[in-house]
Enzyme design. Structure first.
Site, short mmCIF file in Angstrom:
data_model
loop_
_atom_site.label_atom_id
_atom_site.label_comp_id
_atom_site.label_asym_id
_atom_site.label_seq_id
_atom_site.Cartn_x
_atom_site.Cartn_y
_atom_site.Cartn_z
CG HIS A 65 -12.89 19.56 -35.20
ND1 HIS A 65 -12.25 18.35 -35.17
CD2 HIS A 65 -12.17 20.34 -36.00
CE1 HIS A 65 -11.17 18.42 -35.91
NE2 HIS A 65 -11.11 19.63 -36.42
CG HIS A 94 -14.13 23.62 -44.88
ND1 HIS A 94 -15.29 23.33 -45.53
CD2 HIS A 94 -13.41 22.47 -44.87
CE1 HIS A 94 -15.30 22.07 -45.89
NE2 HIS A 94 -14.15 21.51 -45.51
CG HIS A 96 -9.71 19.80 -44.06
ND1 HIS A 96 -10.52 19.28 -43.08
CD2 HIS A 96 -10.52 20.08 -45.10
CE1 HIS A 96 -11.76 19.23 -43.52
NE2 HIS A 96 -11.79 19.71 -44.75
CD GLU A 107 -10.34 16.29 -44.67
OE1 GLU A 107 -10.60 16.11 -43.49
OE2 GLU A 107 -11.21 16.42 -45.54
CG HIS A 120 -12.41 20.47 -48.78
ND1 HIS A 120 -12.41 19.66 -47.68
CD2 HIS A 120 -11.55 19.92 -49.67
CE1 HIS A 120 -11.58 18.64 -47.90
NE2 HIS A 120 -11.03 18.78 -49.09
CB THR A 200 -13.65 14.57 -45.12
OG1 THR A 200 -13.75 15.91 -44.62
CG2 THR A 200 -13.43 14.60 -46.62
#
Ligand code: SG4
Ligand code: ZN
Length: 248
Positions: A65, A94, A96, A107, A120, A200
């Site tokens: 992050h 990428h 999550h 997500e 994503h 997001t």
């Protein structure tokens, strides 16, 4: 653990620093079947040039992050999707993931069900904008394909890059030979949820035309555990970056 958006600076506080966060278009959403309606004008997603050759190197990095350089720009000949209002060119993909203390990491949720992870593939509107950074805050700027990932059968496709992630145990980058990104998507590209939403994560620009495939893909428990053992940080990127332009 990771920096910035988590912990005391977590999601519920984003809107303090990022005015778009928490707005009407905020993604992700819970996809509720009773609110869905069928749109006969939607076409199956058509993808082009997703089959990357091995010499098209992908940079696999764990960004934890933190504010890394953003990568962008594939020439329009490259990997893109059509059958949307514009042509959208892939900039990066990428994942999550859950973290070791929160196993489920998708997500989007479907009727409140959270999946193990979510991929994503981020594309920008290359009809109108020259690159990702010009498109990222425009209302018609981005189209993201979302793939829900469940624990189940082993995925040879995911193994193509999972086998490289030892190299990015903490932070850093590793080169991965290109492979067929199509194999990371579900078999059916004609069944999906569509809505207008946002990034997001901060700055949460309301710029994303979302496509979340209805059918999930699976990776094996071992493949998930591999993740959890290796990562305390919950997200990392594969940057599809040939050619890569740094925009720091
Ligand atoms: C993740 O944090 C990615 O690492 C970011 O990628 C991405 O930002 C961000 O998620 C939001 O994208 O598809 N989840 S999302 O809405 O793609 C962008 C980078 O920072 C702008 C390269
Ligand atoms: Zn994402």
């Amino acid at each position: 653990m990771s920096h910035g958006w988590n912990g005391p600076e977590g999601e519920h506080h984003w809107s303090k620093n990022y005015p778009y966060c928490g707005g009407t278009f905020q993604s992700p959403i819970d996809i509720k079947s009773e609110l869905l309606r069928f749109d006969p004008t939607l076409r199956p997603i058509e993808i082009q040039n997703y089959n990357l050759s091995p010499n098209e190197q992908l940079t696999l990095g764990n960004n934890g992050h933190s504010g890394e350089c953003k990568s962008s720009v594939l020439s329009t000949k490259h990997m893109h999707i059509s059958s949307l209002p514009h042509h959208y060119t892939a900039a990066q993909l990428h994942f999550h993931w859950g973290s070791s203390n929160r196993a489920a990491g998708s997500e989007h949720t479907v009727n409140s069900k959270q999946y193990a992870a979510e991929m994503h593939v981020v594309h920008f509107n290359s009809d109108k904008y020259p690159n990702m950074s010009m498109a990222v805050d425009k209302s018609d700027g981005l189209a993201v394909l979302g793939v829900l990932i469940e624990v189940g059968e082993f995925s040879p496709a995911f193994e193509q890059f999972l086998k490289f992630i030892n190299g990015i145990k903490y932070r850093g980058k590793v080169q991965v030979p290109g492979f067929n990104i199509r194999a990371l998507l579900p078999a059916r590209l004609d069944e999906y949820y569509r809505y207008d939403g946002s990034l997001t994560t901060p700055p949460c620009y309301p710029s994303v035309l979302w496509t979340v495939f209805r059918n999930h893909v699976t990776i094996s428990r071992k493949q998930v555990l591999h993740q959890l053992e290796l990562f305390f940080l919950s997200r990392f990127d594969i940057r599809i970056n040939k050619p890569l332009r740094n925009e720091c």
